[in-house]
Design an enzyme around this catalytic site. Sequence first.
Site, PDB file in Angstrom:
ATOM      1  N   HIS A   1      -6.378  12.276  42.236  1.00 38.88           N
ATOM      2  CA  HIS A   1      -4.939  12.421  42.042  1.00 38.88           C
ATOM      3  C   HIS A   1      -4.473  13.896  42.056  1.00 38.88           C
ATOM      4  O   HIS A   1      -3.854  14.316  43.032  1.00 38.88           O
ATOM      5  CB  HIS A   1      -4.558  11.711  40.731  1.00 38.88           C
ATOM      6  CG  HIS A   1      -3.095  11.643  40.461  1.00 38.88           C
ATOM      7  ND1 HIS A   1      -2.526  10.690  39.644  1.00 38.88           N
ATOM      8  CD2 HIS A   1      -2.070  12.427  40.873  1.00 38.88           C
ATOM      9  CE1 HIS A   1      -1.219  10.879  39.601  1.00 38.88           C
ATOM     10  NE2 HIS A   1      -0.921  11.930  40.333  1.00 38.88           N
TER      11      HIS A   1
ATOM     12  N   HIS B   1      -0.231  18.174  42.825  1.00 37.07           N
ATOM     13  CA  HIS B   1      -1.320  17.694  43.683  1.00 37.07           C
ATOM     14  C   HIS B   1      -1.764  18.878  44.547  1.00 37.07           C
ATOM     15  O   HIS B   1      -1.770  18.793  45.767  1.00 37.07           O
ATOM     16  CB  HIS B   1      -0.841  16.564  44.591  1.00 37.07           C
ATOM     17  CG  HIS B   1      -0.330  15.358  43.878  1.00 37.07           C
ATOM     18  ND1 HIS B   1       0.174  14.266  44.533  1.00 37.07           N
ATOM     19  CD2 HIS B   1      -0.255  15.063  42.556  1.00 37.07           C
ATOM     20  CE1 HIS B   1       0.558  13.347  43.655  1.00 37.07           C
ATOM     21  NE2 HIS B   1       0.314  13.823  42.436  1.00 37.07           N
TER      22      HIS B   1
ATOM     23  N   HIS C   1       2.707  19.062  36.472  1.00 34.64           N
ATOM     24  CA  HIS C   1       1.765  18.193  37.191  1.00 34.64           C
ATOM     25  C   HIS C   1       1.909  18.443  38.686  1.00 34.64           C
ATOM     26  O   HIS C   1       3.026  18.409  39.209  1.00 34.64           O
ATOM     27  CB  HIS C   1       2.067  16.729  36.857  1.00 34.64           C
ATOM     28  CG  HIS C   1       1.372  15.777  37.777  1.00 34.64           C
ATOM     29  ND1 HIS C   1       0.006  15.770  37.938  1.00 34.64           N
ATOM     30  CD2 HIS C   1       1.848  14.813  38.607  1.00 34.64           C
ATOM     31  CE1 HIS C   1      -0.322  14.837  38.818  1.00 34.64           C
ATOM     32  NE2 HIS C   1       0.774  14.241  39.251  1.00 34.64           N
TER      33      HIS C   1
ATOM     34  N   TYR D   1     -15.425  33.289  33.648  1.00 33.70           N
ATOM     35  CA  TYR D   1     -14.936  33.362  32.257  1.00 33.70           C
ATOM     36  C   TYR D   1     -13.501  32.888  32.100  1.00 33.70           C
ATOM     37  O   TYR D   1     -13.076  32.441  31.025  1.00 33.70           O
ATOM     38  CB  TYR D   1     -15.114  34.790  31.703  1.00 33.70           C
ATOM     39  CG  TYR D   1     -14.044  35.769  32.120  1.00 33.70           C
ATOM     40  CD1 TYR D   1     -14.180  36.541  33.269  1.00 33.70           C
ATOM     41  CD2 TYR D   1     -12.897  35.912  31.354  1.00 33.70           C
ATOM     42  CE1 TYR D   1     -13.183  37.424  33.650  1.00 33.70           C
ATOM     43  CE2 TYR D   1     -11.892  36.792  31.732  1.00 33.70           C
ATOM     44  CZ  TYR D   1     -12.044  37.547  32.882  1.00 33.70           C
ATOM     45  OH  TYR D   1     -11.051  38.404  33.254  1.00 33.70           O
TER      46      TYR D   1
HETATM   47 ZN   LIG Z   1       0.871  12.840  40.732  1.00 32.44          ZN
END
Ligand SMILES: [Zn+2]
Length: 224
Positions: A160, A99, A97, A118
């Site tokens: 986010h 940002h 994860h 593609y």
């Molecule tokens: Zn975050």
Amino acid sequence: MRNPTPDESNLRAAMVRAALELDARNLNRGTSGNVGVRCGKRLLVTPSGVPARELTAQGMVLLAANGDVIGAGHPSSEWRFHRDILASRPDVHAVVHVHSPFATTLACLGIEVPPFHYMIAAAGGSTIRCAPYALFGTQELSDHALAALKDRRACLLANHGMITTGRDLADAVALCVEVESLCEQYWRARQIAEPRHLTDAQMAEVMERFKTYGQRADGEQERP
Ligand SMILES: [Zn+2]
């Protein structure tokens, strides 16, 4: 003090390397972003509020399947979506994860990335969805992320950032680099005009070709 198995020790070391790579590639800055990996029936998550260069293998936080901390440490506030993605997706062994600048820009605009290139197929389908906004660290955010990841390997999180998944950490990091690059290309194209979108048939053809050739998210051929 518990002694980690060799497998767990390797995973902990790989998490430090992944966090440093995300930092070096400008996909993460400061203490934002986190990684999680499957560790048998448990999971390892990066600790809360520690910049990448200060992370240690010992500092990674081991969680039981229900999210309880085993041993010491405070997991990233986003441990819920790491737990839920790993629990509901047996094909996934690592979650990243970040940002990152371009993915987060599109996420702040609530844009679902269309099949303008593609390589969108590397994320598992013909779009990269954008999950609706929910407060960081909440079960609501985790539920939205899981829905946006249905039949996909990556998604944006509105206002986010983004999540990518992989069969291992290197795979999830490679997809993170790819998705950020695609978001930059889409952003650039839209400065001029909305690019032409590939058709469902054209995207289906790409996905079929990826299967046949064992294409990795980083564009390299699978090694036999
Ligand atoms: Zn975050």
